[in-house]
Design a protein around this motif. Structure first.
Motif, short mmCIF file in Angstrom:
data_model
loop_
_atom_site.label_atom_id
_atom_site.label_comp_id
_atom_site.label_asym_id
_atom_site.label_seq_id
_atom_site.Cartn_x
_atom_site.Cartn_y
_atom_site.Cartn_z
N LEU A 185 47.91 37.87 55.09
CA LEU A 185 48.43 37.63 53.75
C LEU A 185 48.35 38.90 52.91
CD1 LEU A 185 49.66 35.74 51.68
CD2 LEU A 185 47.34 34.99 51.08
N LEU A 242 51.57 40.80 51.27
CA LEU A 242 51.68 41.09 49.84
C LEU A 242 51.84 42.58 49.57
CD1 LEU A 242 49.02 38.58 48.48
CD2 LEU A 242 51.52 38.36 48.42
N VAL A 255 54.85 39.30 42.40
CA VAL A 255 54.51 37.98 42.93
C VAL A 255 54.16 37.06 41.76
CG1 VAL A 255 52.93 36.67 44.39
CG2 VAL A 255 53.68 38.96 45.10
N THR A 279 53.96 33.36 42.22
CA THR A 279 53.10 32.31 42.77
C THR A 279 52.89 32.53 44.26
OG1 THR A 279 54.88 30.77 43.34
CG2 THR A 279 53.93 30.57 41.12
N ILE A 280 51.74 32.07 44.73
CA ILE A 280 51.43 32.08 46.16
C ILE A 280 50.87 30.70 46.51
CG2 ILE A 280 50.02 33.05 48.01
CD1 ILE A 280 49.63 35.54 46.25
N GLN A 335 49.51 28.70 50.04
CA GLN A 335 49.23 28.84 51.46
C GLN A 335 48.60 27.56 51.97
OE1 GLN A 335 46.86 32.21 52.61
NE2 GLN A 335 46.69 31.52 54.72
N VAL A 343 53.15 29.98 54.15
CA VAL A 343 52.96 30.64 52.86
C VAL A 343 54.29 30.59 52.11
CG1 VAL A 343 52.45 32.82 51.70
CG2 VAL A 343 51.18 32.17 53.75
N LEU A 383 56.03 32.19 48.69
CA LEU A 383 55.91 33.18 47.61
C LEU A 383 57.08 33.04 46.67
CD1 LEU A 383 55.09 36.50 49.55
CD2 LEU A 383 53.48 34.94 48.45
#
Length: 150
Positions: A85, A89, A99, A101-102, A104, A114, A116
């Motif tokens: 991850l 990123l 970014v 939102t993330i 997972q 994941v 994004l």
């Protein structure tokens, strides 16, 4: 009865587009990038008739040209390895995306999903180029565009 023009839009994968539409996109790109100085030169280079070019030129567009909101949500399936991850990123940051939102999932059977959401206002390449680069990462099994919008 008055004939209504169909102005609905569709997002279609490139591999199902008719050849004439694909070649129209190629010719438009040659013109946009200054690699062809005229429509005639562009259509000759991509082996397309001028009539087909003029038929499709105002109706077919690359995905990155119609994304107006500059927010894209991407879905990834990643191998469950330490640092994947973080590496993903970092790679996204090299394209100057922010970014937003993330999300997972808990890894199952050695894979994690994941999602994004990215602000692509500062994107330094075309979005399809970025996605292709992200697909090349050794730990990425899958990348899909889930949507775009504000």
């Amino acid at each position: 009865m008055e004939k209504r023009e169909d102005t609905r839009f569709y997002l279609v994968r490139g591999d199902v587009l008719p050849d004439a539409m694909k070649r129209t996109l190629e010719a438009k790109e040659l013109i946009d990038r200054g690699q062809a100085t005229s429509v005639w030169e562009a259509v000759q280079r991509v082996d397309l008739s001028r009539s087909a070019f003029y038929k499709y030129r105002d109706t077919v567009f690359p995905f990155h040209r119609v994304v107006k909101e500059k927010i894209v949500t991407l879905f990834f399936q990643l191998e469950d390895r330490s640092g994947t991850l973080s590496t993903l990123l970092t790679e996204v940051a090299t394209f100057h995306c922010n970014v937003l939102t993330i999300n997972q999932t808990i890894p199952l059977q050695g894979r994690a999903n994941v999602t994004l959401s990215l602000n692509i206002t500062g994107l330094t390449v075309e979005i399809d180029e970025m996605i292709a680069e992200l697909r090349r990462l050794e730990f990425v099994d899958k990348v899909e565009v889930l949507g775009s919008g504000a």
